[in-house]
Design a protein around this motif. Structure first.
Motif, mmCIF file in Angstrom:
data_model
loop_
_atom_site.group_PDB
_atom_site.id
_atom_site.type_symbol
_atom_site.label_atom_id
_atom_site.label_comp_id
_atom_site.label_asym_id
_atom_site.label_seq_id
_atom_site.Cartn_x
_atom_site.Cartn_y
_atom_site.Cartn_z
ATOM 1 N N GLN A 1 0.724 -1.310 0.175
ATOM 2 C CA GLN A 1 -0.082 -0.037 -0.116
ATOM 3 C C GLN A 1 0.841 1.359 0.004
ATOM 4 O OE1 GLN A 1 -3.290 -0.340 -0.337
ATOM 5 N NE2 GLN A 1 -2.780 -2.519 -0.449
ATOM 6 N N GLY A 2 2.007 1.204 -0.191
ATOM 7 C CA GLY A 2 3.029 2.428 -0.356
ATOM 8 C C GLY A 2 3.526 2.972 1.113
ATOM 9 N N HIS A 3 3.287 2.017 2.101
ATOM 10 C CA HIS A 3 3.717 2.518 3.620
ATOM 11 C C HIS A 3 5.263 2.056 3.881
ATOM 12 C CE1 HIS A 3 -0.371 3.720 4.639
ATOM 13 N NE2 HIS A 3 -0.628 2.535 4.113
ATOM 14 N N GLU A 4 5.982 2.940 4.521
ATOM 15 C CA GLU A 4 7.299 2.535 5.163
ATOM 16 C C GLU A 4 7.193 1.388 6.351
ATOM 17 O OE1 GLU A 4 11.248 4.505 6.733
ATOM 18 O OE2 GLU A 4 9.612 5.693 5.959
ATOM 19 N N VAL A 5 7.856 0.435 6.180
ATOM 20 C CA VAL A 5 7.582 -0.841 7.289
ATOM 21 C C VAL A 5 8.787 -0.867 7.899
ATOM 22 C CG1 VAL A 5 7.005 -2.948 7.781
ATOM 23 C CG2 VAL A 5 5.518 -1.617 6.127
ATOM 24 N N HIS A 6 8.747 -0.899 9.354
ATOM 25 C CA HIS A 6 10.089 -1.487 10.257
ATOM 26 C C HIS A 6 9.479 -2.605 11.001
ATOM 27 C CE1 HIS A 6 11.994 2.359 9.718
ATOM 28 N NE2 HIS A 6 10.759 3.091 9.864
ATOM 29 N N TYR A 7 10.069 -3.600 11.030
ATOM 30 C CA TYR A 7 9.741 -4.913 11.450
ATOM 31 C C TYR A 7 10.675 -5.391 12.630
ATOM 32 C CZ TYR A 7 9.402 -10.154 11.441
ATOM 33 O OH TYR A 7 9.230 -11.476 11.798
ATOM 34 N N VAL A 8 10.099 -5.383 13.828
ATOM 35 C CA VAL A 8 11.099 -5.447 15.068
ATOM 36 C C VAL A 8 10.673 -6.784 15.695
ATOM 37 C CG1 VAL A 8 11.660 -4.576 17.421
ATOM 38 C CG2 VAL A 8 11.211 -2.955 15.417
ATOM 39 N N LEU A 9 11.897 -7.564 15.895
ATOM 40 C CA LEU A 9 11.535 -8.949 16.943
ATOM 41 C C LEU A 9 11.864 -8.661 18.216
ATOM 42 C CD1 LEU A 9 12.715 -11.546 14.119
ATOM 43 C CD2 LEU A 9 10.515 -11.594 15.299
#
Ligand code: SF4
Length: 481
Positions: free
Chosen positions: A15-23
């Motif tokens: 959808q064009g969003h900037e994503v950060h993925y944190v574990l």
């Protein structure tokens, strides 16, 4: 490492969003890993990490970030979760995700509970999720697993299980084959962990896909399967294709026979038959881990524990995992019974974990009797004699040491000393005992301190007022409104 957060990450990017993925596995400083300038945060949480999730949500909402909770805790305790999140999500599919995002991203207090009717029809490919998978792959120091899923839900109806209410749904097989090819192009000998609640319901379909895509010796697999799937011919086929670990649930000698293909069989007859089958499995698949649940209502006296000891003697190469029966909010309709009988103890979510506590007052034991039986069984199962026999039955050197380290740490000795400390506390700590006897609902200092220690000073300070308590009967009450 759950799969749905990766799926959400891909859908948001599309959808064009900037994503950060944190574990977060409890070892690092989670606050430092959370980027600034977020608009919206999705948190996936088990119940035992609920207080951590509540604190993070509170901290981020104070900065204007909109928070969404998903995962097992959201499904089990939506009412409680809505106090601390803007959105709480049960089953999530892409349409629902877009609805949340297009809602304009603003706060709701209390939060809104949303759930799709079923799980998504399809999920993004491994290639699309690879950046997130790699992050988790590097995160684990010991066993590096690539998480895959071939099905949602389960056709069986075990009354304690959160997956029993989700209709079984096989995911697209051609998509899985493409995933296999992609993984082989990235990793020399991948170890694939199947996240299906019950792997192999359509056994031939999934095994055909593996055989058509992965040459023997190129990958290892770990899966949770039912004993009814693990027939001798199926087990041989699994061995040929690299299955190195299977985790069947036995649960009880008096119940749940249907999923083992042993409906109607109980007591020692079930021990005998299950043991014979597991010995066959263990000859073919190096690591077999079985689950037992202790504290079920249809069990009483010493017999269930003594039967498990016989099983340990008769099945020396199989690693036993022992869980205490617990009722997780709305996880299952069966939990209503314990709420109707007013037997649920409001143990703070942080300690509501089957490896550590039961939150159900035992039906047929006093607390002392129950813990004495549990500790006695654990001592037997991890005695020097049992460990020696287990050690001898395992062929692989690495596996021998893995099992030994499991046995002398959290899975065996650690669990024995933990339960022994709880029994001692029940005997000596009046406030603690009163809480378990339901004479008071005041949270004992013991539980408060555990949460405080695990959260650390910063997140403890963000834990919302009242977030250690919850209404244990909210599911039942909601039905009478
Ligand atoms: S067979 Fe396993 S996954 Fe299926 S309902 Fe029973 S416990 Fe849950």
């Amino acid at each position: 490492m759950s799969i749905m957060p990766q799926v959400i990450g891909v859908w948001c990017r599309q959808q064009g969003h900037e994503v950060h993925y944190v574990l977060y596995g409890g070892r690092s400083n989670i606050v430092k890993q959370i980027p600034d300038n977020l608009d919206l945060v999705f948190i996936s949480s088990f119940t035992f990490t609920a207080q951590l999730a509540y604190s993070i949500s509170n901290m981020l909402r104070s900065k204007g970030v909109v928070s969404v909770l998903g995962g097992p805790h959201a499904r089990c305790y939506p009412e409680d979760s809505c106090k601390y999140f803007d959105y709480v999500v049960g089953l999530l599919n892409k349409e629902l995700l877009l609805e949340i995002i297009s809602d304009g991203i603003h706060h709701h207090s209390p939060g809104i509970y949303l759930s799709g009717k079923k799980q998504p029809h399809s999920i993004p490919s491994v290639e699309e999720r690879w950046e997130f998978i790699e992050k988790g792959y590097g995160y684990s120091a010991v066993i590096k697993l690539i998480p895959m899923i071939s099905s949602f839900g389960c056709p069986y109806k075990c009354d304690f299980c959160i997956d029993s209410s989700i209709p079984y749904q096989q995911l697209d097989i051609d998509a899985l084959k493409s995933d296999f090819h992609f993984i082989l192009s990235k990793v020399k000998r991948p170890r694939i962990g199947w996240y299906d609640p019950n792997f192999g319901v359509r056994f031939n379909t999934i095994m055909n896909a593996i055989e058509e895509s992965i040459p023997p010796g190129r990958a290892d697999f770990i899966a949770e399967c039912n004993l009814s799937t693990l027939t001798e011919s199926n087990v041989r086929r699994m061995r040929k294709n690299g299955f190195s670990c299977v985790i069947p649930g036995i649960e009880s000698w008096y119940n749940y026979g249907k999923k083992a293909g042993m409906n109607g069989l109980e007591g020692f007859e079930k021990v005998r038959q299950v043991s014979a089958q597991l010995n066959m499995i263990q000859k073919n698949i190096p690591y077999v881990n079985v689950n037992f649940i202790m504290g079920l209502d249809n069990e009483q006296g010493q017999e269930p524990f003594e039967l498990t000891k016989r099983f340990i003697d008769m099945t020396p190469g199989v690693y036993p995992s022992f869980l205490l029966f617990g009722a997780f909010g709305r996880a299952s309709h069966a939990n209503l019974k314990y709420q109707e009988e007013n037997r649920i103890i409001p143990i703070p979510f942080h300690s509501h974990r089957s490896t550590h506590f039961t939150n159900i007052k035992p039906g047929n034991y006093t607390w002392f009797q129950f813990y004495e039986c549990v500790i006695d069984l654990l001592n037997y199962s991890f005695s020097n004699r049992a460990l020696y026999k287990r050690f001898r039955m395992i062929e692989s050197g690495i596996l021998k040491w893995f099992i030994l380290s499991q046995s002398v740490s959290t899975g065996g000795y650690g669990k024995i000393s933990f339960h022994a400390s709880i029994l001692n506390r029940l005997r000596t700590d009046k406030q603690f005992r009163s809480f378990f006897e339901q004479e008071t609902t005041e949270i004992p200092v013991f539980f408060r301190e555990r949460v405080k220690n695990d959260l650390g000073p910063q997140l403890w300070s963000w834990l919302p007022e009242g977030a250690l308590e919850h209404d244990p009967n909210i599911y039942l009450k909601s039905l009478s409104l």
